[in-house]
Design a protein around this motif. Structure first.
Motif, PDB file in Angstrom:
ATOM      1  N   GLY A 353      26.691   0.309  -3.286  1.00  0.00           N
ATOM      2  CA  GLY A 353      26.510   0.269  -1.836  1.00  0.00           C
ATOM      3  C   GLY A 353      25.619  -0.853  -1.334  1.00  0.00           C
ATOM      4  O   GLY A 353      25.340  -0.945  -0.142  1.00  0.00           O
ATOM      5  N   LYS A 354      25.164  -1.731  -2.252  1.00  0.00           N
ATOM      6  CA  LYS A 354      24.272  -2.822  -1.831  1.00  0.00           C
ATOM      7  C   LYS A 354      25.002  -4.176  -1.882  1.00  0.00           C
ATOM      8  O   LYS A 354      25.932  -4.368  -2.679  1.00  0.00           O
ATOM      9  CB  LYS A 354      23.039  -2.904  -2.742  1.00  0.00           C
ATOM     10  N   TYR A 355      24.536  -5.101  -1.039  1.00  0.00           N
ATOM     11  CA  TYR A 355      25.149  -6.418  -0.915  1.00  0.00           C
ATOM     12  C   TYR A 355      24.065  -7.484  -1.055  1.00  0.00           C
ATOM     13  O   TYR A 355      22.931  -7.265  -0.631  1.00  0.00           O
ATOM     14  CB  TYR A 355      25.812  -6.570   0.454  1.00  0.00           C
ATOM     15  N   ILE A 356      24.438  -8.633  -1.626  1.00  0.00           N
ATOM     16  CA  ILE A 356      23.484  -9.754  -1.710  1.00  0.00           C
ATOM     17  C   ILE A 356      24.097 -10.917  -0.938  1.00  0.00           C
ATOM     18  O   ILE A 356      25.199 -11.374  -1.261  1.00  0.00           O
ATOM     19  CB  ILE A 356      23.260 -10.203  -3.175  1.00  0.00           C
ATOM     20  N   ALA A 357      23.400 -11.374   0.091  1.00  0.00           N
ATOM     21  CA  ALA A 357      23.868 -12.545   0.847  1.00  0.00           C
ATOM     22  C   ALA A 357      22.824 -13.635   0.689  1.00  0.00           C
ATOM     23  O   ALA A 357      21.624 -13.380   0.837  1.00  0.00           O
ATOM     24  CB  ALA A 357      24.048 -12.183   2.316  1.00  0.00           C
ATOM     25  N   ILE A 358      23.278 -14.840   0.355  1.00  0.00           N
ATOM     26  CA  ILE A 358      22.323 -15.946   0.172  1.00  0.00           C
ATOM     27  C   ILE A 358      22.673 -17.046   1.159  1.00  0.00           C
ATOM     28  O   ILE A 358      23.785 -17.570   1.168  1.00  0.00           O
ATOM     29  CB  ILE A 358      22.344 -16.475  -1.275  1.00  0.00           C
ATOM     30  N   ALA A 359      21.712 -17.352   2.038  1.00  0.00           N
ATOM     31  CA  ALA A 359      21.908 -18.406   3.037  1.00  0.00           C
ATOM     32  C   ALA A 359      21.215 -19.666   2.534  1.00  0.00           C
ATOM     33  O   ALA A 359      20.092 -19.595   2.024  1.00  0.00           O
ATOM     34  CB  ALA A 359      21.297 -17.967   4.363  1.00  0.00           C
ATOM     35  N   SER A 360      21.891 -20.805   2.649  1.00  0.00           N
ATOM     36  CA  SER A 360      21.252 -22.032   2.147  1.00  0.00           C
ATOM     37  C   SER A 360      21.648 -23.238   2.989  1.00  0.00           C
ATOM     38  O   SER A 360      22.715 -23.269   3.596  1.00  0.00           O
ATOM     39  CB  SER A 360      21.642 -22.272   0.687  1.00  0.00           C
ATOM     40  N   THR A 361      20.759 -24.225   2.998  1.00  0.00           N
ATOM     41  CA  THR A 361      21.070 -25.500   3.649  1.00  0.00           C
ATOM     42  C   THR A 361      20.136 -26.572   3.098  1.00  0.00           C
ATOM     43  O   THR A 361      19.131 -26.268   2.459  1.00  0.00           O
ATOM     44  CB  THR A 361      20.937 -25.411   5.183  1.00  0.00           C
ATOM     45  N   THR A 362      20.487 -27.821   3.372  1.00  0.00           N
ATOM     46  CA  THR A 362      19.624 -28.950   2.999  1.00  0.00           C
ATOM     47  C   THR A 362      18.487 -28.994   4.011  1.00  0.00           C
ATOM     48  O   THR A 362      18.727 -28.952   5.220  1.00  0.00           O
ATOM     49  CB  THR A 362      20.441 -30.257   3.059  1.00  0.00           C
ATOM     50  N   VAL A 363      17.247 -29.079   3.527  1.00  0.00           N
ATOM     51  CA  VAL A 363      16.075 -29.059   4.419  1.00  0.00           C
ATOM     52  C   VAL A 363      15.969 -30.389   5.167  1.00  0.00           C
ATOM     53  O   VAL A 363      16.061 -31.459   4.564  1.00  0.00           O
ATOM     54  CB  VAL A 363      14.789 -28.818   3.594  1.00  0.00           C
ATOM     55  N   GLU A 364      15.774 -30.302   6.487  1.00  0.00           N
ATOM     56  CA  GLU A 364      15.662 -31.533   7.282  1.00  0.00           C
ATOM     57  C   GLU A 364      14.424 -31.579   8.177  1.00  0.00           C
ATOM     58  O   GLU A 364      14.161 -32.599   8.800  1.00  0.00           O
ATOM     59  CB  GLU A 364      16.912 -31.697   8.157  1.00  0.00           C
TER      60      GLU A 364
END
Length: 453
Positions: A353-364
């Motif tokens: 019942g658990k989910y893992i979401a990973i948000a990422s971007t190049t740091v600016e």
């Protein structure tokens, strides 16, 4: 350990493990060491969950609502495999697929005007999509047909486009595509992180869209695959291949010194012993004086108790937030896209019942967390988040003189194509010949005792 090797590999990240596997298959004597007690380096999956909390200095540990700690395998670097991409090809040629199980990621979505939409990439989907108006759909469909039929070796398919000189901007103009369609084509199909590609020759973009469509055609739901138990399984699979072909592995082995003579690597010193070698492969953390910082990536790991809204309750998906879409409503003006990769208990990486979401971007900017805010808003409510800001490193030379070949850090893209390009490039510099997938084929019966077909 006091022996002579053809190649010593330091670090068990995916790049290093694939190269170590290829070198072993090609008959090289390989020693592979890692200072950590686990496989995967930067690209490992952390288990149990308590270990992840420790790593991010959250001393209170996970609450009981997170379930059993050992049910979790949390990737530090979120990426999916393109079903028709280079990494899958590497897995198939080396037969490392027999150690892994994959699931198709359930959907690919793109952000527009504050909402998320499924990415259309077939004619049928394009015609049904809410992303575009009726006339735009027809033009986009024509564009997709042009890309599908395009063959760089057959000028009859060019329709007046020169793949080497016509810019992608001009191709979009030719099909009269509007800005929103250009956004999702360049960023969600061709998977560019910025808009620099618009003024480059169009061939690479056309090939990227073809890769996306061909990957999608393989399984239907999305062009992406993901291994059960997490990405940490990938380096282990290739390490196993290397071991079958005589590679020697040592985990938990400190590297005290890399020994150079006349500017060329001759060995590695560890705990008073020296292993000699002709060539060395390593990740940037082993040779800080031979790499330069090329930027930073922010990755925020979010644990959720629900699927992401408007994704049809998918248990895995990718969301791409083209930067143009965010700039229109934000005071920050940035260049790089934001990515969200989401997987769940269905992949044996989280408790039921658990989910893992990973948000990422190049740091600016000086405030990286603010840069990924649009992604986090899509994920609310978030049970727990872990913020990692990593420096990206690249080698300062090509290794031809020193014979020290260093990999690049893993970038913010959500697939392994750039990693595979790095592997092919290092192989070419080491072997002096272009990389050929045929070189990866197994050449003998291995411990499974299978005869060659």
């Amino acid at each position: 350990m006091d022996e002579e090797y053809d190649v010593i590999v330091l670090g068990t990240g995916l790049t290093e493990c694939i190269l170590s596997g290829i070198m072993s298959v090609n008959g090289k004597k390989v020693l592979h060491m890692d200072r950590n007690p686990y496989y995967g380096g930067e690209s490992s999956s952390i288990t149990p969950l308590e270990e992840l909390y420790k790593r991010f200095q959250l001393l209170e540990g996970p609450p009981e609502s997170m379930g059993r700690g050992r049910d979790w395998n949390v990737d530090l670097i979120p990426k999916f495999l393109m079903a028709n991409g280079q990494l899958v090809k590497m897995l198939l040629y080396t037969e490392v697929t027999r150690y892994l199980d994959f699931k198709v990621v359930e959907g690919s979505f793109v952000y527009k005007g504050g909402k998320i939409y499924k990415v259309p990439s077939t004619e049928t989907e394009a015609l049904a999509s809410n992303l575009m108006g009726m006339f735009e759909k027809r033009r986009f469909r024509k564009f997709l047909v042009f890309v599908a039929n395009f063959d760089e070796n057959d000028p009859k398919t060019f329709e007046g486009v020169d793949p080497q000189t016509t810019s992608m901007r001009d191709v979009y103009r030719k099909f009269d595509l509007g800005q929103d369609v250009i956004d999702f084509t360049g960023h969600a199909l061709a998977l560019y992180r910025t808009d620099d590609y618009l003024d480059q020759p169009c061939l690479e973009t056309i090939n990227r869209i073809k890769l996306y469509s061909e990957s999608l055609a393989r399984y239907g739901k999305s062009p992406y695959l993901y291994p059960l138990y997490g990405l940490g399984e990938l380096p282990q699979g290739f390490a196993r291949l290397s071991a079958i072909y005589g590679g020697t592995y040592m985990l938990n082995k400190p590297v005290d010194d890399i020994i150079m003579e006349n500017g060329k690597v001759v060995g590695v010193k560890s705990e008073g012993e020296v292993a000699r070698c002709k060539q060395l492969i390593c990740d940037p953390s082993y040779i800080p004086d031979r790499v330069r910082k090329a930027g930073q990536v922010i990755r925020i790991i979010c644990i959720l108790s629900h699927p992401i809204k408007n994704t049809n309750d998918a248990n895995s998906c990718q969301i791409i937030i083209p930067q143009n879409q965010v700039n229109r409503k934000s005071e920050l003006f940035l260049w790089s896209d934001i990515y969200v990769c989401m997987i769940s208990y269905a992949h044996n990486v989280a408790a039921q019942g658990k989910y893992i979401a990973i948000a990422s971007t190049t740091v600016e900017t000086m405030d990286p967390e603010k840069e990924v805010e649009p992604a986090l808003e899509l994920l609310e409510p978030i049970d727990q988040k872990f913020v990692a800001i990593s420096d990206l490193y690249e080698p300062i030379d090509d290794g031809s003189e020193s014979q020290v070949f260093c990999s690049c850090s893993y970038d913010a893209t959500t697939h392994f194509e750039t990693t595979c390009n790095d592997i092919k490039d290092i192989y070419k510099r080491m072997a002096g010949t272009a990389f050929d997938f045929e070189n990866m084929k197994r050449k003998q019966n291995d411990v499974f005792g299978e005869a060659e077909q």
